[in-house]
Design a protein around this motif. Structure first.
Motif, short mmCIF file in Angstrom:
data_model
loop_
_atom_site.label_atom_id
_atom_site.label_comp_id
_atom_site.label_asym_id
_atom_site.label_seq_id
_atom_site.Cartn_x
_atom_site.Cartn_y
_atom_site.Cartn_z
N ARG A 323 0.82 -1.23 0.00
CA ARG A 323 0.00 0.00 0.00
C ARG A 323 0.85 1.27 0.00
NH1 ARG A 323 -2.61 -1.37 5.75
NH2 ARG A 323 -2.31 -3.41 4.81
N PHE A 324 2.13 1.15 0.36
CA PHE A 324 2.99 2.34 0.42
C PHE A 324 3.63 2.54 -0.95
CE2 PHE A 324 2.92 0.43 4.71
CZ PHE A 324 2.18 1.43 5.32
N ASP A 325 2.92 3.28 -1.81
CA ASP A 325 3.29 3.36 -3.22
C ASP A 325 3.50 4.79 -3.73
OD1 ASP A 325 0.69 4.26 -3.11
OD2 ASP A 325 -0.17 2.59 -4.25
N GLY A 326 3.41 5.78 -2.81
CA GLY A 326 3.61 7.16 -3.23
C GLY A 326 2.39 7.81 -3.84
N ILE A 327 1.25 7.13 -3.83
CA ILE A 327 0.05 7.66 -4.49
C ILE A 327 -0.86 8.38 -3.49
CG2 ILE A 327 -2.00 7.12 -5.86
CD1 ILE A 327 0.61 6.70 -7.37
N ARG A 328 -1.25 7.69 -2.42
CA ARG A 328 -2.30 8.23 -1.55
C ARG A 328 -1.77 8.99 -0.34
NH1 ARG A 328 -4.83 2.40 -2.01
NH2 ARG A 328 -2.59 2.12 -2.24
N TYR A 329 -0.69 8.50 0.27
CA TYR A 329 -0.15 9.17 1.45
C TYR A 329 1.28 8.72 1.63
CZ TYR A 329 -1.58 4.68 3.43
OH TYR A 329 -1.78 3.34 3.65
N GLY A 330 2.00 9.39 2.52
CA GLY A 330 3.39 9.03 2.76
C GLY A 330 4.33 9.66 1.75
N TYR A 331 5.57 9.22 1.80
CA TYR A 331 6.63 9.77 0.96
C TYR A 331 6.37 9.50 -0.52
CZ TYR A 331 11.30 10.19 -1.12
OH TYR A 331 12.36 10.52 -1.92
N ARG A 332 6.73 10.47 -1.38
CA ARG A 332 6.65 10.28 -2.84
C ARG A 332 7.94 10.80 -3.46
NH1 ARG A 332 2.02 12.53 -6.97
NH2 ARG A 332 0.76 11.12 -5.71
N ALA A 333 8.54 10.00 -4.34
CA ALA A 333 9.75 10.43 -5.06
C ALA A 333 9.44 11.69 -5.87
CB ALA A 333 10.24 9.32 -5.97
N GLU A 334 10.42 12.55 -6.00
CA GLU A 334 10.18 13.84 -6.66
C GLU A 334 10.26 13.77 -8.18
OE1 GLU A 334 12.69 16.82 -4.99
OE2 GLU A 334 11.80 16.67 -2.99
N LYS A 335 11.19 13.00 -8.72
CA LYS A 335 11.38 12.97 -10.17
C LYS A 335 11.09 11.58 -10.73
CE LYS A 335 14.91 16.61 -10.07
NZ LYS A 335 16.32 16.96 -10.38
N PHE A 336 10.14 11.54 -11.67
CA PHE A 336 9.79 10.26 -12.29
C PHE A 336 9.12 10.55 -13.64
CE2 PHE A 336 6.60 11.61 -9.27
CZ PHE A 336 5.43 11.60 -10.01
N ASP A 337 9.25 9.62 -14.55
CA ASP A 337 8.70 9.81 -15.90
C ASP A 337 7.53 8.88 -16.21
OD1 ASP A 337 10.56 11.80 -16.55
OD2 ASP A 337 12.08 10.28 -16.97
N SER A 338 7.25 7.95 -15.31
CA SER A 338 6.14 7.02 -15.55
C SER A 338 5.62 6.53 -14.21
CB SER A 338 6.62 5.82 -16.37
OG SER A 338 7.55 5.05 -15.62
#
Length: 485
Positions: A323-338
Motif C-alpha cells: 500500500r505504500f506506493d507514493g500515491i495516496r499518502y506518505g513519501y513520494r519520489a520527486e522525479k519520475f517519468d512514468s
C-alpha cells in the motif's frame, strides 16, 4: 522518594489522595524525558500539549470527586506503529515520516477513556522489522543499562523509556518477540497476550496473523492493570476475541502451589548462553521451592520456528506494505517519468535495507511456482508448532524458557549479519506461531546486563501467566530496579 521509581498502583493512590496532581506528575515526567532523551533516544516525538491537556482533564475529575481508572493521569509511551489521531505515526520509516492518522487505534481510545496521559511516540525498528531498534530511519535507541548496547527490538524505544524511568508503562507490538525480547534486554516486564486478546485495529500491519499489541511495565501487577484496561472484543477488528476479560490483578495471590511447569528441552540446547541458561533454571528452581511442580517436556518442532517465521512474516509484510506506493499518502519520489518509475523510486528511497530485504523474500515466497513450496509449507509447519503447544498444555499449566539466548549486545555488532540478528528471536517466535500468551520478566544479571525469563501459557490464560510471573517476582529482588543514568 523519586516519583518515577514508584509503581502504577502507588502513583494512582497519590493522585486519588491529592498528594500530587496529574499536571504536576506530567510536568515532572516531561522534564525527566527531556533530561534523558539525549542519552537514551527513546522517543521520535514528544506530545507535550496533548499530555498536559489530558492531565488537566484528570485533575478536574478528581476535584469533582469522580471515580477514576487506575491508569488515570499517569504518563505512558506509545510505539510509533500504533495510530494516534493528530500525532505523527511514522513506523520509524522515511516513507511515513509525515503521516498523521485521522483516527486512533482502539487501544489508544481505550487508554484515553481511562485517563491515560500520552508523553510521546517511541522509536522502533522500521515497520517493526528488527531485533535491536537499529533499523529506524531516524535514530538508534540505547540500552539504559549500558548506552553502548542495544535495547532489543523492534519495540526498543518503548522498552528503554520504561526501563529508564521516563514513563511508567508503554505499548509495543510483538510479531516474533518484539515486546518480550527488548523487555528481557532492558530488565523490565513485557507481555504478549493471546492473539485476539487485544484489538489490532490501528496497529500498522507487518505480519497480520502474527502481530499483537503488547505491554511494557516495571512490575507484573502494573502489567495486569494495563491489560485489564485495553483487552477485550472490538467490533471493528474481526480478529479480536469475544472471550471475557477478567480482573487480572485477582490472579496475583503469590500461590503457585501444585501448579505444573513444563521445561522444554529444546529451549536449553546449543546457542543459549550458559549464564542465561543458569539464571532461568535457577528461576524455575525458585518456583519449585514455592510449591510448583516441574516437568521436562518436548516441543519437537521448535527447531523449525525461525525458518518458518521468516517465510510467513515476510510474505505477509510483502502484501501489507504494497500500500505504500507514493500515491495516496506518505513519501513520494520527486522525479519520475512514468507510473512504474514512481513506484520504484518511492519504495527504493522510502524503505530501509531490512524492510526491502523482507519484502523481496516475501514476494519471492508468494510468487507463482514457489507458493506451495515455501508459503504453504510454512503454514503446515506452523500448525505442527501450534500442536506441540496444545499437546504440552494437556500436562502442564505454563511453560518456562529463556526469553533471549544472550544479554544485550553492542550497537552495530550484528548489522552485517542478518541471520545472527534473526536468531535473537529463536525463543520468542514459537509463541507467536501458536498465538499463545507469553511474558518476559527479569531473572538475573550478567556483567551488569539483565537476563529475561519467559513464561508461556494456554490460549486466553494470561491470568495464570501473570500469577506465576508475580509469584517469582515477589520471591526475588529485581522489580522496579531502574538503571543509574
Amino acid at each position: 522518594m523519586d516519583l518515577h521509581k514508584m509503581t502504577l498502583k502507588e502513583i494512582s493512590e497519590k493522585l486519588r489522595n491529592k498528594e500530587i496532581t496529574a499536571l504536576e506528575l506530567t510536568k515532572k515526567t516531561l522534564d525527566k524525558v527531556k533530561a534523558l532523551e539525549s542519552k537514551v533516544e527513546s522517543f521520535l516525538s514528544i506530545t507535550e500539549e496533548i499530555a498536559i491537556e489530558k492531565a488537566k482533564e484528570v485533575d478536574e475529575k478528581i476535584e469533582k470527586g469522580e471515580e477514576i481508572s487506575p491508569l488515570a493521569g499517569i504518563p505512558m509511551g506509545i510505539k510509533d506503529n500504533i495510530c494516534t489521531e493528530g500525532i505523527n505515526t511514522t513506523c520509524a520509516s522515511k516513507i511515513l515520516q509525515n503521516f498523521v492518522p485521522p483516527y486512533n487505534a482502539t487501544v489508544i481510545d481505550r487508554l484515553y477513556e481511562s485517563g491515560a496521559v500520552p508523553i510521546g511516540k517511541t522509536n522502533m525498528d522500521e515497520f517493526a522489522m528488527g531485533s535491536s531498534t537499529e533499523t529506524s530511519a531516524f535514530k538508534k535507541t540505547k540500552n539504559p543499562w549500558d548506552l553502548n548496547k542495544v535495547p532489543g527490538g523492534s519495540s526498543g524505544g518503548s522498552a528503554a523509556a520504561v526501563a529508564s524511568g521516563q514513563v511508567f508503562y508503554a505499548l509495543g507490538s510483538d510479531t516474533g518477540g518484539s515486546v518480550r525480547q527488548p523487555a528481557a534486554l532492558t530488565g523490565i516486564v513485557g507481555l504478549k497476550p493471546t492473539y485476539g486478546r487485544i484489538s489490532r485495529y490501528g496497529l500498522i500491519a507487518f505480519g497480520s496473523s502474527l502481530d499483537q499489541i503488547g505491554i511494557f511495565t516495571r512490575n507484573v501487577y502494573d502489567c495486569a492493570l494495563v491489560l485489564k484496561e485495553i483487552a477485550g472484543k472490538d467490533e471493528i477488528d474481526g480478529t479480536s476475541s469475544p472471550e471475557e476479560v477478567p480482573d487480572y490483578t485477582k490472579f496475583l495471590d503469590g500461590n503457585v502451589n501444585g501448579l505444573k511447569i513444563g521445561v522444554p528441552k529444546e529451549y536449553f540446547e546449543q546457542g543459549i548462553d550458559e549464564d542465561v541458561k543458569k539464571a532461568v533454571l535457577d528461576g524455575i528452581q525458585k518456583l519449585k521451592e514455592l510449591g510448583a511442580q516441574v516437568k521436562e517436556i518436548s516441543l519437537p518442532h521448535t527447531k523449525y520456528a525461525v525458518a518458518t517465521y521468516y517465510v510467513i512474516a515476510p510474505s505477509e509484510a510483502s502484501s501489507n506494505l504494497a500500500r505504500f506506493d507514493g500515491i495516496r499518502y506518505g513519501y513520494r519520489a520527486e522525479k519520475f517519468d512514468s507510473l512504474d518509475e514512481l513506484y520504484i523510486k518511492t519504495r527504493s528511497e522510502g524503505f530501509g535495507e531490512e524492510v526491502k530485504r523482507r519484502i523481496v523474500i516475501g514476494t519471492y515466497a508468494l510468487s507463482a511456482g514457489y507458493y506451495d513450496a515455501y508459503y504453504k509449507k510454512a503454514l503446515q509447519v506452523r500448525t505442527l508448532i501450534k500442536q506441540d503447544f496444545e499437546k504440552a498444555f494437556e500436562d502442564v499449566d505454563v511453560i518456562i524458557a529463556p526469553t533471549v539466548p544472550n544479554v544485550a549486545f553492542n550497537i552495530g555488532e550484528k548489522n552485517e549479519d542478518p541471520l545472527s540478528m534473526y536468531m535473537e528471536d529463536v525463543c520468542t517466535i514459537p509463541a507467536n506461531m501458536a498465538g499463545v500468551p507469553a511474558i518476559s520478566i527479569p531473572c538475573g544479571l550478567k556483567n551488569g546486563l539483565p537476563i529475561g525469563m519467559q513464561i508461556i501459557g494456554k490460549h486466553f490464560d494470561e491470568g495464570t501467566v501473570l500469577k506465576v510471573a508475580h509469584a517469582y517476582e515477589n520471591s526475588v529482588d529485581f522489580k522496579n530496579r531502574i538503571p543509574n543514568l
